[in-house]
Design a protein around this motif. Structure first.
Motif, PDB file in Angstrom:
ATOM      1  N   MET A 190       0.808  -1.222   0.000  1.00  0.00           N
ATOM      2  CA  MET A 190       0.000   0.000   0.000  1.00  0.00           C
ATOM      3  C   MET A 190       0.842   1.274   0.000  1.00  0.00           C
ATOM      4  N   VAL A 194       0.677   4.841   3.871  1.00  0.00           N
ATOM      5  CA  VAL A 194      -0.347   4.068   4.568  1.00  0.00           C
ATOM      6  C   VAL A 194       0.270   3.375   5.784  1.00  0.00           C
ATOM      7  N   ARG A 197       0.454   5.736   8.564  1.00  0.00           N
ATOM      8  CA  ARG A 197      -0.844   5.938   9.196  1.00  0.00           C
ATOM      9  C   ARG A 197      -1.152   4.818  10.184  1.00  0.00           C
ATOM     10  N   ARG A 254      -6.462   4.668   2.443  1.00  0.00           N
ATOM     11  CA  ARG A 254      -5.381   4.717   1.463  1.00  0.00           C
ATOM     12  C   ARG A 254      -5.131   6.164   1.049  1.00  0.00           C
ATOM     13  N   SER A 255      -4.126   6.353   0.198  1.00  0.00           N
ATOM     14  CA  SER A 255      -3.756   7.707  -0.225  1.00  0.00           C
ATOM     15  C   SER A 255      -4.886   8.415  -0.949  1.00  0.00           C
ATOM     16  N   ALA A 260      -8.576   1.161   3.486  1.00  0.00           N
ATOM     17  CA  ALA A 260      -7.604   0.110   3.186  1.00  0.00           C
ATOM     18  C   ALA A 260      -8.253  -1.259   3.403  1.00  0.00           C
TER      19      ALA A 260
END
Length: 321
Positions: A190, A194, A197, A254-255, A260
């Motif tokens: 990912m 991510v 995070r 996700r970005s 996710a």
């Protein structure tokens, strides 16, 4: 203009001076810019400093009670709560050797009696600025940039302090080693944004579940360590399970903002140093917690394991994972 400290309050100045007239004059002068406390003798000054955590101390070089200001300074520096508080001596002694001794023992400055208000304020302001800068640099050197938690350097110092205190006063302390499961797979699949995070989610959950006396640090990329004074391993496991279960409910995006496609989990190893289970040193305590962490991973991750004895010993147990 009133100076403010980093918390938005006026700095707190402690005046330790035995002459009542001088003490009152200093208090009145300083109150225009600072919060001020005063003490008439060294012992009271040390007790006030320990309780109130002043930003700076003005200390009379010679006190009428027979106390030497240098001895008071040494007492302050032997206390963890006061060792970093800057001290400015107020002295009528002009002997260069005496003044040099003051600075050698850790005073940041000295002011000759009688001091002008302008000179005194200038020296106090300079000492406060230097102290704030030093504290900021110290915090940066001991803080993990991503999470804001302590780093390995700070952890090593704190663990040593807590271990000695636990041994001296005969109370338990626990080490909790927390490993974020599958961080490498998250980063590879990912991206590191991510992954960061996920790390932050764990750090924030850990921070909000700790007591004021606890201490947490990011040990490595995916590993965190918490020190829990006055907690046995069984008691620490309650906290660890709360963090493990809480993280399962955290959602990572996700970005592009989409959720996710995975959940977060941790593996946790716990060991304590206690009257019932004394350790000889901090390394032994960490090895025990690492062994428990290794067992948690071997059993499938996403679980809390308390170090239970010889059944957890393994050549791999002392290695970081």
């Amino acid at each position: 203009m009133r100076q403010r400290d980093r918390h938005g309050e006026m700095p707190l100045i402690l005046v330790v001076e035995d002459d009542a007239g001088t003490r009152d004059s200093l208090t009145e002068l300083l109150s225009a810019r600072y919060r001020v406390l005063s003490a008439s003798d060294g012992q009271s000054g040390v007790e006030l400093a320990r309780e109130q955590h002043p930003d700076l101390i003005l200390l009379d070089r010679f006190l009428e009670s027979g106390e030497d200001g240098l001895a008071v300074l040494e007492s302050l520096q032997h206390e963890r709560a006061t060792e970093s508080v800057p001290v400015i001596f107020i002295t009528g002694d002009s002997d260069e050797g005496t003044l040099e001794r003051c600075l050698e023992l850790g005073a940041v400055d000295f002011v000759h009696k009688p001091a002008s208000a302008r000179e005194l304020m200038a020296r106090i302001n300079r000492a406060l600025r230097q102290s704030e800068q030093q504290q900021r640099l110290k915090a940066m050197a001991q803080t993990d940039a991503l999470t804001g938690l302590a780093n390995f350097r700070a952890l090593s110092m704190r663990l040593d302090e807590e271990f000695k205190r636990s041994s001296r006063y005969d109370y338990p302390m626990s080490v909790v080693v927390i490993d974020l499961d599958h961080l490498k797979a998250i980063n590879d699949g990912m991206g590191h944004e991510v992954g960061n995070r996920a790390i932050l989610a764990l750090a924030n959950l850990l921070r909000t579940n700790l007591r004021e006396v606890d201490f947490a640090a990011r040990f490595g990329g995916d590993e965190f360590v918490a020190l829990l004074p006055h907690q046995t391993a069984a008691e620490a496991a309650v906290l660890a399970e709360r963090i493990r279960a809480g993280l399962r409910t955290v959602k990572i995006t996700r970005s592009d903002g989409r959720p996710a496609p995975f959940g977060l989990s941790v593996s946790v190893g716990i060991a304590d140093h206690s009257p019932a289970q004394p350790r000889t040193c901090t390394d032994e305590l960490l090895r025990a917690a690492d062994a428990a962490l290794y067992e948690a991973k071997r059993e499938g991750r996403d679980r809390v394991v308390v170090y239970g004895g010889s059944d957890l010993t393994s050549p791999k147990a002392a290695q970081r994972h």
